[in-house]
Design a protein around this motif. Structure first.
Motif, PDB file in Angstrom:
ATOM      1  N   ARG A   1      37.351  48.313  37.422  1.00 51.03           N
ATOM      2  CA  ARG A   1      38.424  47.379  37.761  1.00 51.03           C
ATOM      3  C   ARG A   1      39.472  48.061  38.638  1.00 51.03           C
ATOM      4  N   ARG A   2      39.799  49.294  38.295  1.00 53.52           N
ATOM      5  CA  ARG A   2      40.782  50.025  39.096  1.00 53.52           C
ATOM      6  C   ARG A   2      40.282  50.186  40.534  1.00 53.52           C
ATOM      7  N   ARG A   3      39.002  50.541  40.681  1.00 58.95           N
ATOM      8  CA  ARG A   3      38.444  50.719  42.020  1.00 58.95           C
ATOM      9  C   ARG A   3      38.551  49.429  42.819  1.00 58.95           C
ATOM     10  N   LYS A   4      38.219  48.308  42.175  1.00 59.13           N
ATOM     11  CA  LYS A   4      38.263  47.023  42.869  1.00 59.13           C
ATOM     12  C   LYS A   4      39.693  46.654  43.251  1.00 59.13           C
ATOM     13  N   VAL A   5      40.633  46.941  42.355  1.00 56.36           N
ATOM     14  CA  VAL A   5      42.025  46.613  42.633  1.00 56.36           C
ATOM     15  C   VAL A   5      42.552  47.453  43.795  1.00 56.36           C
ATOM     16  N   VAL A   6      42.257  48.740  43.777  1.00 50.38           N
ATOM     17  CA  VAL A   6      42.697  49.616  44.876  1.00 50.38           C
ATOM     18  C   VAL A   6      42.126  49.132  46.198  1.00 50.38           C
ATOM     19  N   GLN A   7      40.837  48.795  46.188  1.00 50.72           N
ATOM     20  CA  GLN A   7      40.192  48.294  47.404  1.00 50.72           C
ATOM     21  C   GLN A   7      40.834  46.986  47.845  1.00 50.72           C
ATOM     22  N   SER A   8      41.093  46.093  46.861  1.00 50.31           N
ATOM     23  CA  SER A   8      41.697  44.795  47.167  1.00 50.31           C
ATOM     24  C   SER A   8      43.090  44.961  47.768  1.00 50.31           C
ATOM     25  N   ILE A   9      43.872  45.895  47.226  1.00 50.64           N
ATOM     26  CA  ILE A   9      45.222  46.130  47.736  1.00 50.64           C
ATOM     27  C   ILE A   9      45.168  46.635  49.182  1.00 50.64           C
ATOM     28  N   LYS A  10      44.272  47.566  49.433  1.00 51.83           N
ATOM     29  CA  LYS A  10      44.146  48.117  50.782  1.00 51.83           C
ATOM     30  C   LYS A  10      43.738  47.041  51.782  1.00 51.83           C
ATOM     31  N   GLU A  11      42.794  46.180  51.368  1.00 56.89           N
ATOM     32  CA  GLU A  11      42.296  45.138  52.264  1.00 56.89           C
ATOM     33  C   GLU A  11      43.300  44.009  52.448  1.00 56.89           C
ATOM     34  N   SER A  12      44.117  43.760  51.415  1.00 59.97           N
ATOM     35  CA  SER A  12      45.041  42.619  51.459  1.00 59.97           C
ATOM     36  C   SER A  12      46.253  42.874  52.344  1.00 59.97           C
ATOM     37  N   GLY A  13      46.604  44.148  52.506  1.00 61.02           N
ATOM     38  CA  GLY A  13      47.821  44.448  53.245  1.00 61.02           C
ATOM     39  C   GLY A  13      49.072  44.104  52.464  1.00 61.02           C
ATOM     40  N   ALA A  14      49.006  44.232  51.133  1.00 61.30           N
ATOM     41  CA  ALA A  14      50.154  43.906  50.281  1.00 61.30           C
ATOM     42  C   ALA A  14      51.376  44.721  50.706  1.00 61.30           C
ATOM     43  N   PRO A  15      52.518  44.069  50.940  1.00 64.38           N
ATOM     44  CA  PRO A  15      53.727  44.792  51.352  1.00 64.38           C
ATOM     45  C   PRO A  15      54.330  45.639  50.234  1.00 64.38           C
ATOM     46  N   ALA A  16      54.058  45.259  48.966  1.00 65.65           N
ATOM     47  CA  ALA A  16      54.677  45.965  47.845  1.00 65.65           C
ATOM     48  C   ALA A  16      53.874  45.716  46.575  1.00 65.65           C
ATOM     49  N   LEU A  17      54.029  46.613  45.605  1.00 65.87           N
ATOM     50  CA  LEU A  17      53.476  46.456  44.268  1.00 65.87           C
ATOM     51  C   LEU A  17      54.645  46.363  43.288  1.00 65.87           C
ATOM     52  N   PHE A  18      54.395  45.746  42.135  1.00 66.06           N
ATOM     53  CA  PHE A  18      55.486  45.552  41.180  1.00 66.06           C
ATOM     54  C   PHE A  18      55.110  46.091  39.806  1.00 66.06           C
ATOM     55  N   VAL A  19      56.067  46.787  39.192  1.00 67.65           N
ATOM     56  CA  VAL A  19      55.912  47.195  37.799  1.00 67.65           C
ATOM     57  C   VAL A  19      56.458  46.077  36.918  1.00 67.65           C
ATOM     58  N   GLU A  20      56.245  46.199  35.605  1.00 75.17           N
ATOM     59  CA  GLU A  20      56.692  45.161  34.670  1.00 75.17           C
ATOM     60  C   GLU A  20      57.530  45.791  33.559  1.00 75.17           C
ATOM     61  N   THR A  21      58.446  45.013  33.031  1.00 72.34           N
ATOM     62  CA  THR A  21      59.392  45.542  32.046  1.00 72.34           C
ATOM     63  C   THR A  21      58.736  45.893  30.716  1.00 72.34           C
ATOM     64  N   THR A  22      57.595  45.290  30.398  1.00 72.62           N
ATOM     65  CA  THR A  22      56.984  45.500  29.085  1.00 72.62           C
ATOM     66  C   THR A  22      55.869  46.529  29.097  1.00 72.62           C
ATOM     67  N   ILE A  23      55.570  47.109  30.271  1.00 73.38           N
ATOM     68  CA  ILE A  23      54.403  47.988  30.388  1.00 73.38           C
ATOM     69  C   ILE A  23      54.795  49.295  31.054  1.00 73.38           C
TER      70      ILE A  23
ATOM     71  N   ILE B   1      50.562  51.740  37.668  1.00 74.38           N
ATOM     72  CA  ILE B   1      50.826  51.057  38.931  1.00 74.38           C
ATOM     73  C   ILE B   1      51.484  52.009  39.933  1.00 74.38           C
ATOM     74  N   ARG B   2      52.270  52.974  39.445  1.00 79.85           N
ATOM     75  CA  ARG B   2      52.875  53.955  40.348  1.00 79.85           C
ATOM     76  C   ARG B   2      51.797  54.870  40.937  1.00 79.85           C
ATOM     77  N   GLU B   3      50.808  55.215  40.129  1.00 78.70           N
ATOM     78  CA  GLU B   3      49.699  56.028  40.633  1.00 78.70           C
ATOM     79  C   GLU B   3      48.923  55.277  41.706  1.00 78.70           C
ATOM     80  N   ILE B   4      48.701  53.989  41.474  1.00 81.28           N
ATOM     81  CA  ILE B   4      47.971  53.174  42.441  1.00 81.28           C
ATOM     82  C   ILE B   4      48.799  52.996  43.714  1.00 81.28           C
ATOM     83  N   ALA B   5      50.099  52.852  43.560  1.00 79.93           N
ATOM     84  CA  ALA B   5      50.975  52.748  44.737  1.00 79.93           C
ATOM     85  C   ALA B   5      50.859  54.003  45.588  1.00 79.93           C
ATOM     86  N   LYS B   6      50.852  55.153  44.934  1.00 84.50           N
ATOM     87  CA  LYS B   6      50.730  56.418  45.659  1.00 84.50           C
ATOM     88  C   LYS B   6      49.373  56.515  46.343  1.00 84.50           C
TER      89      LYS B   6
END
Length: 305
Positions: free
Chosen positions: A232-254, A259-264
């Motif tokens: 799942r992590r591999r797919k998400v990283v690939q999806s983020i790279k392909e999507s051109g997402a301007p930003a990632l978001f952390v959550e208050t409960t987690i 997500i910071r590692e994936i952002a890096k």
């Protein structure tokens, strides 16, 4: 002078005793999550005492009830849960059943989104991220309170009418704000699948069928649907790279580590911290449902536009 002082003490004591009796005579409502507690307070006004099991920032998926929670439910007159397995291992339902208390499942009547998890389809429990769904929560709460306190039915219905109008305004406002984001930049990546209803309702993540993009599944716990796998992590990283997402978001409960590692890894900035499974603490901008939605949307818009 002593007589006057004794008289004042007597009247103050009498007032405090009368106030304590009035408070004690009010029925007690115990809600599982901060969002449901807020909906309940909007409807209850001062006729009921609303308490909440979860503290701001707590994760309902992984929460383990304490002896204090057991006592709180034992002293209650009615309980409210989200349902749809939001409360990991159905802890709220178990507390109410063990205490012999009636429980209202506030999502009854909502058509849940079905999402794939570990090869099976499960109902997404994060239904409150659509204000239209919150109307169903509120109507279920009104029914429960009216059965508990028939004399207050008209007050509960009147309060609910006002809150439902506020929800309609909120829904319209969110659409206006999301429209400030260029279509190709409406990409929402968060830690776990809490935002499927939001993305579906307000049309984010078009390339992911308007569903969440997240490294963790719908739950962060050990129950069915929880956790992040390497695949799942591999797919998400690939999806983020392909999507051109301007930003990632952390959550208050987690924990934000994943997500910071994936952002890096992807080279995408962190856009901020979103309220997800819990509202903000007392005194914060996100301490109410409308407040948390407002702050989330403004954060998204500023990071994505």
């Amino acid at each position: 002078m002593k007589g006057i002082i004794y008289g004042l003490v007597f009247f103050v004591s009498l007032f405090c005793s009368s106030f304590a009796v009035a408070i004690a005579s009010k029925p007690i409502v115990v809600a599982s999550t901060t969002q449901i507690a807020d909906f309940a307070r909007q409807v209850a006004g001062d006729r009921l005492i609303v308490k909440c099991v979860l503290a701001p920032g707590a994760d309902p998926h992984t929460y383990q009830p304490t002896p204090d929670d057991v006592q709180m439910v034992l002293e209650s007159d009615i309980c409210l849960e989200n349902g749809l397995h939001l409360e990991g291992k159905n802890w709220m339902s178990t507390l109410a059943t063990d205490a012999g208390k009636p429980i209202i499942t506030t999502t009854d009547g909502i058509k849940p989104l079905a999402i794939s998890s570990e090869g099976e389809m499960v109902a997404d429990p994060h239904a409150w991220f659509s204000p239209k769904n919150v109307a169903v929560y509120v109507n279920n709460i009104v029914k429960g309170f009216s059965q508990l306190d028939p004399d207050g039915k008209q007050n509960y219905e009147a309060r609910a009418t006002l809150f439902l109008q506020q929800l309609r305004v909120l829904d319209s406002w969110v659409r206006q704000q999301i429209n400030r984001i260029p279509t190709q930049r409406r990409i929402l990546v968060t830690t776990h699948d809490a935002f499927n209803y939001f993305c579906t309702e307000f049309k984010l993540n078009a390339n992911n069928n308007f569903l969440s993009i997240a490294p963790v599944g719908w739950s962060t716990g050990a129950e069915v649907g929880g956790g992040m796998t390497p695949e799942r992590r591999r797919k998400v990283v690939q999806s983020i790279k392909e999507s051109g997402a301007p930003a990632l978001f952390v959550e208050t409960t987690i924990n934000p580590k994943q997500i910071r590692e994936i952002a890096k890894e992807t080279g995408v900035k962190i856009g901020g911290e979103l309220y997800s499974d819990s509202m903000g603490p007392e005194g914060s901008a996100g301490e109410t449902y409308i407040g948390m939605m407002r702050e989330n949307v403004l954060l998204m818009v500023n990071a994505l536009k």
